[in-house]
Enzyme design. Structure first.
Site, PDB file in Angstrom:
ATOM      1  CB  CYS A 231      -0.823   0.233   1.059  1.00 18.96           C
ATOM      2  SG  CYS A 231      -1.917   1.697   1.352  1.00 18.96           S
TER       3      CYS A 231
ATOM      4  CB  CYS B 249       1.036   1.398   4.347  1.00 20.01           C
ATOM      5  SG  CYS B 249      -0.938   1.047   4.999  1.00 20.01           S
TER       6      CYS B 249
ATOM      7  CG  ASP C 192      -2.611  14.222  -4.980  1.00 18.25           C
ATOM      8  OD1 ASP C 192      -3.451  13.760  -4.518  1.00 18.25           O
ATOM      9  OD2 ASP C 192      -1.728  14.102  -6.211  1.00 18.25           O
TER      10      ASP C 192
ATOM     11  CG  HIS D 232      -4.610  -0.416   5.096  1.00 17.50           C
ATOM     12  ND1 HIS D 232      -3.841   0.129   3.934  1.00 17.50           N
ATOM     13  CD2 HIS D 232      -5.654  -1.183   4.675  1.00 17.50           C
ATOM     14  CE1 HIS D 232      -4.603  -0.294   2.626  1.00 17.50           C
ATOM     15  NE2 HIS D 232      -5.244  -1.080   3.274  1.00 17.50           N
TER      16      HIS D 232
ATOM     17  CB  THR E  97      -6.208   5.830  -8.095  1.00 18.33           C
ATOM     18  OG1 THR E  97      -5.805   6.924  -7.350  1.00 18.33           O
ATOM     19  CG2 THR E  97      -7.074   6.018  -9.203  1.00 18.33           C
TER      20      THR E  97
ATOM     21  CG  HIS F 223      -3.991   3.931   3.267  1.00 20.17           C
ATOM     22  ND1 HIS F 223      -3.121   3.286   3.891  1.00 20.17           N
ATOM     23  CD2 HIS F 223      -4.552   5.073   4.017  1.00 20.17           C
ATOM     24  CE1 HIS F 223      -3.039   3.817   5.147  1.00 20.17           C
ATOM     25  NE2 HIS F 223      -3.718   4.983   5.119  1.00 20.17           N
TER      26      HIS F 223
ATOM     27  CG  HIS G  84      -6.579   9.125   0.027  1.00 22.35           C
ATOM     28  ND1 HIS G  84      -6.564   7.971  -0.491  1.00 22.35           N
ATOM     29  CD2 HIS G  84      -6.852  10.040  -0.964  1.00 22.35           C
ATOM     30  CE1 HIS G  84      -7.036   7.915  -1.546  1.00 22.35           C
ATOM     31  NE2 HIS G  84      -7.014   9.038  -2.272  1.00 22.35           N
TER      32      HIS G  84
ATOM     33  CG  HIS H 270      -8.355  14.010  -2.693  1.00 20.36           C
ATOM     34  ND1 HIS H 270      -7.231  13.918  -3.353  1.00 20.36           N
ATOM     35  CD2 HIS H 270      -8.912  12.663  -2.710  1.00 20.36           C
ATOM     36  CE1 HIS H 270      -7.209  12.884  -4.042  1.00 20.36           C
ATOM     37  NE2 HIS H 270      -8.216  12.091  -3.475  1.00 20.36           N
TER      38      HIS H 270
HETATM   39  P1  5GP Z   1      -7.633   8.701  -5.093  1.00 22.77           P
HETATM   40  O1  5GP Z   1      -7.953   8.631  -6.622  1.00 22.77           O
HETATM   41  O2  5GP Z   1      -7.346   7.351  -4.575  1.00 22.77           O
HETATM   42  O3  5GP Z   1      -8.815   9.289  -4.350  1.00 22.77           O
HETATM   43  O4  5GP Z   1      -6.352   9.656  -4.639  1.00 22.77           O
HETATM   44  C1  5GP Z   1      -5.131   9.190  -4.690  1.00 22.77           C
HETATM   45  C2  5GP Z   1      -4.263  10.367  -4.972  1.00 22.77           C
HETATM   46  O5  5GP Z   1      -2.822  10.057  -4.577  1.00 22.77           O
HETATM   47  C3  5GP Z   1      -3.910  10.923  -6.404  1.00 22.77           C
HETATM   48  O6  5GP Z   1      -4.684  12.196  -6.319  1.00 22.77           O
HETATM   49  C4  5GP Z   1      -2.511  10.726  -6.750  1.00 22.77           C
HETATM   50  O7  5GP Z   1      -2.193  11.923  -7.486  1.00 22.77           O
HETATM   51  C5  5GP Z   1      -2.000  10.698  -5.175  1.00 22.77           C
HETATM   52  N1  5GP Z   1      -0.732   9.813  -5.080  1.00 22.77           N
HETATM   53  C6  5GP Z   1      -0.499   8.748  -5.790  1.00 22.77           C
HETATM   54  N2  5GP Z   1       0.644   8.221  -5.277  1.00 22.77           N
HETATM   55  C7  5GP Z   1       1.103   9.167  -4.592  1.00 22.77           C
HETATM   56  C8  5GP Z   1       2.763   9.756  -4.108  1.00 22.77           C
HETATM   57  O8  5GP Z   1       3.653   8.622  -4.012  1.00 22.77           O
HETATM   58  N3  5GP Z   1       2.657  10.456  -3.383  1.00 22.77           N
HETATM   59  C9  5GP Z   1       1.698  11.561  -3.300  1.00 22.77           C
HETATM   60  N4  5GP Z   1       2.199  12.505  -2.660  1.00 22.77           N
HETATM   61  N5  5GP Z   1       0.715  11.390  -3.854  1.00 22.77           N
HETATM   62  C10 5GP Z   1       0.294  10.349  -4.430  1.00 22.77           C
HETATM   63 ZN    ZN Z   2      -2.552   1.521   3.750  1.00 25.61          ZN
END
Ligand code: 5GP
Ligand code: ZN
Length: 111
Positions: free
Chosen positions: A4, A7, A30, A46, A94, A97, A99, A101
């Protein structure tokens, strides 16, 4: 949780500057910002979905939503911001875990 990415960030295995950290959560930028300012508030525990959340998870999410307002000024969000929690495939999640925004720093498009 193995494999993850969040994580691994929480554990420090993937370096990511922390704008805020306490025992329950971190705030990072992000990596692909969708607004002038785009932060992720990541619980240290997690779980992927609200539907998987137990009492401890609910306490952590509550904590996140109590801390976020206290960080508005430091994060440059004092003029307003958008809070998004994507859930599952249809929600566009995507990283599995949970989170939160935080998007701001400019007037965001209506949706
Ligand atoms: P989701 O689409 O799951 O709601 O948001 C995942 C977010 O995590 C995306 O906006 C993506 O740009 C961000 N993200 C993915 N991998 C990383 C990373 O390694 N570091 C950071 N800081 N953000 C990440
Ligand atoms: Zn996780």
């Amino acid at each position: 949780m193995e494999n993850c990415i969040f994580c691994k960030i929480v554990a420090g295995e993937i370096p990511s500057p922390r704008l805020y950290e306490d025992e329950k959560m971190i705030v990072i930028r992000d990596i692909e910002p969708k607004a002038k300012l785009h932060y992720l508030c990541i619980p240290k525990t997690h779980f992927a979905l609200f539907s998987e959340m137990d009492e401890g998870g609910a306490e952590i999410v509550k904590h996140c939503f109590q801390v976020i307002p206290a960080l508005e000024k430091a994060l440059g969000l004092e003029d307003g911001y958008r809070v998004i929690v994507n859930q599952g495939e249809n929600g566009g999640q995507t990283v599995p875990h949970l989170h939160i925004h935080l998007l701001g720093g400019e007037k965001l498009a209506d949706f």
